[in-house]
Design an enzyme around this catalytic site. Structure first.
Site, PDB file in Angstrom:
ATOM      1  N   TRP A  43       0.826  -1.211   0.000  1.00  0.00           N
ATOM      2  CA  TRP A  43       0.000   0.000   0.000  1.00  0.00           C
ATOM      3  C   TRP A  43       0.860   1.261   0.000  1.00  0.00           C
ATOM      4  CZ3 TRP A  43       0.450   3.778   3.640  1.00  0.00           C
ATOM      5  CH2 TRP A  43       0.997   3.450   4.876  1.00  0.00           C
ATOM      6  N   HIS A 100      16.602  -2.666  -1.193  1.00  0.00           N
ATOM      7  CA  HIS A 100      16.816  -3.020   0.214  1.00  0.00           C
ATOM      8  C   HIS A 100      18.285  -2.824   0.587  1.00  0.00           C
ATOM      9  CE1 HIS A 100      12.848  -4.840   0.374  1.00  0.00           C
ATOM     10  NE2 HIS A 100      13.144  -5.598  -0.664  1.00  0.00           N
ATOM     11  N   ARG A 141      10.760   1.951   9.898  1.00  0.00           N
ATOM     12  CA  ARG A 141       9.724   1.645  10.876  1.00  0.00           C
ATOM     13  C   ARG A 141      10.407   1.291  12.189  1.00  0.00           C
ATOM     14  NH1 ARG A 141       4.834  -2.701   9.621  1.00  0.00           N
ATOM     15  NH2 ARG A 141       3.379  -1.976  11.227  1.00  0.00           N
ATOM     16  N   SER A 166       7.310  -7.956  11.435  1.00  0.00           N
ATOM     17  CA  SER A 166       6.983  -8.005  10.011  1.00  0.00           C
ATOM     18  C   SER A 166       7.951  -8.916   9.260  1.00  0.00           C
ATOM     19  CB  SER A 166       7.032  -6.592   9.426  1.00  0.00           C
ATOM     20  OG  SER A 166       6.761  -6.614   8.035  1.00  0.00           O
ATOM     21  N   TYR A 171       7.478   5.218   9.088  1.00  0.00           N
ATOM     22  CA  TYR A 171       6.127   4.688   8.881  1.00  0.00           C
ATOM     23  C   TYR A 171       5.156   5.342   9.863  1.00  0.00           C
ATOM     24  CZ  TYR A 171       2.342   1.201   9.073  1.00  0.00           C
ATOM     25  OH  TYR A 171       1.120   0.583   9.084  1.00  0.00           O
TER      26      TYR A 171
END
Length: 225
Positions: free
Chosen positions: A44, A103, A125, A133, A191
């Site tokens: 998203w 990454h 985050r 996660s 985040y």
């Protein structure tokens, strides 16, 4: 403008593979590139970043996976024979709206990013949620169907930096340094900040990437958020 959504490879716990090596040694981002770097990014959020830059073609999000619209450069090099990693993105992508993601830690891309005018957005985050996660993500791998990754082991590996992408704090602080040293070309975002005030940060991201929201468009975007 294109964007990019992040020394020794083993030091970062990253597998020494041809794909990562090819990006580090060959990738030359375009000045118009937009790049996103992260340890792990939800679909998203990629969709949001894509729609900020490609408003006239955001309908593609209804038929295409966000991961295909914002490719991970070290994955896109897999199985290719390109002499230059600038050929990584699909040819049908508008070069002035090219968004790439990675990454790879900044420490391994420093030489490339420090000499480039591409705009980098780093999204991070908090470590606890990143750990959880990552644990869920790894347990979705095919190998995990035979033997799941115990959470206790995941915690130990995370604390020692033995996870995909390498040590969490090194990854975050590397890009933090880039954003402090080159604020014109690098934007640091968490985040949690985006979740707490999406309207303000969408506006800032659009301005940073040179596609500011104006008038009716801004109100419409805020209403959607």
């Amino acid at each position: 403008m294109a964007a990019i959504i992040s020394s020794n490879l083993e030091a970062f716990g990253i597998c020494l593979n041809p794909c990562v090596n090819r990006v580090i040694s060959q990738f030359q981002p375009l000045p118009s590139d937009k790049s996103c770097s992260f340890l792990k990014l939800a679909p998203w959020l990629k969709a949001l970043l894509y729609s900020i830059v490609n408003r006239s073609s955001k309908h593609r999000l209804t038929v295409e996976n966000p991961h295909s619209l914002i490719p991970v450069i070290e994955y896109k090099t897999s199985g290719t024979t390109h002499s230059s990693a600038t050929a990584i993105p699909p040819s049908n992508i508008n070069q002035s709206r090219r968004i790439l993601s990675t990454h790879i830690p900044y420490q391994l891309l420093a030489k490339t990013l420090d000499s480039s005018e591409c705009r980098v957005v780093y999204v991070t985050r908090n470590p606890k949620d990143t750990l959880v996660s990552t644990w869920h993500f790894v347990n979705k791998w095919k190998k995990a169907k035979e033997e799941r990754w115990p959470f206790e082991v995941a915690v130990e590996k995370f604390c020692h930096g033995l996870i995909p992408c390498g040590p969490y704090y090194d990854h975050v602080m590397g890009y933090r340094k880039l954003c402090l040293d080159r604020p014109k070309y690098a934007y640091f975002l968490t985040y949690e900040e985006l979740k707490n005030d999406p309207k303000a940060h969408v506006k800032k991201l659009a301005e940073f990437w040179g596609v500011p929201l104006k008038g009716r468009m801004r109100r419409r975007k805020c209403k959607i958020l």
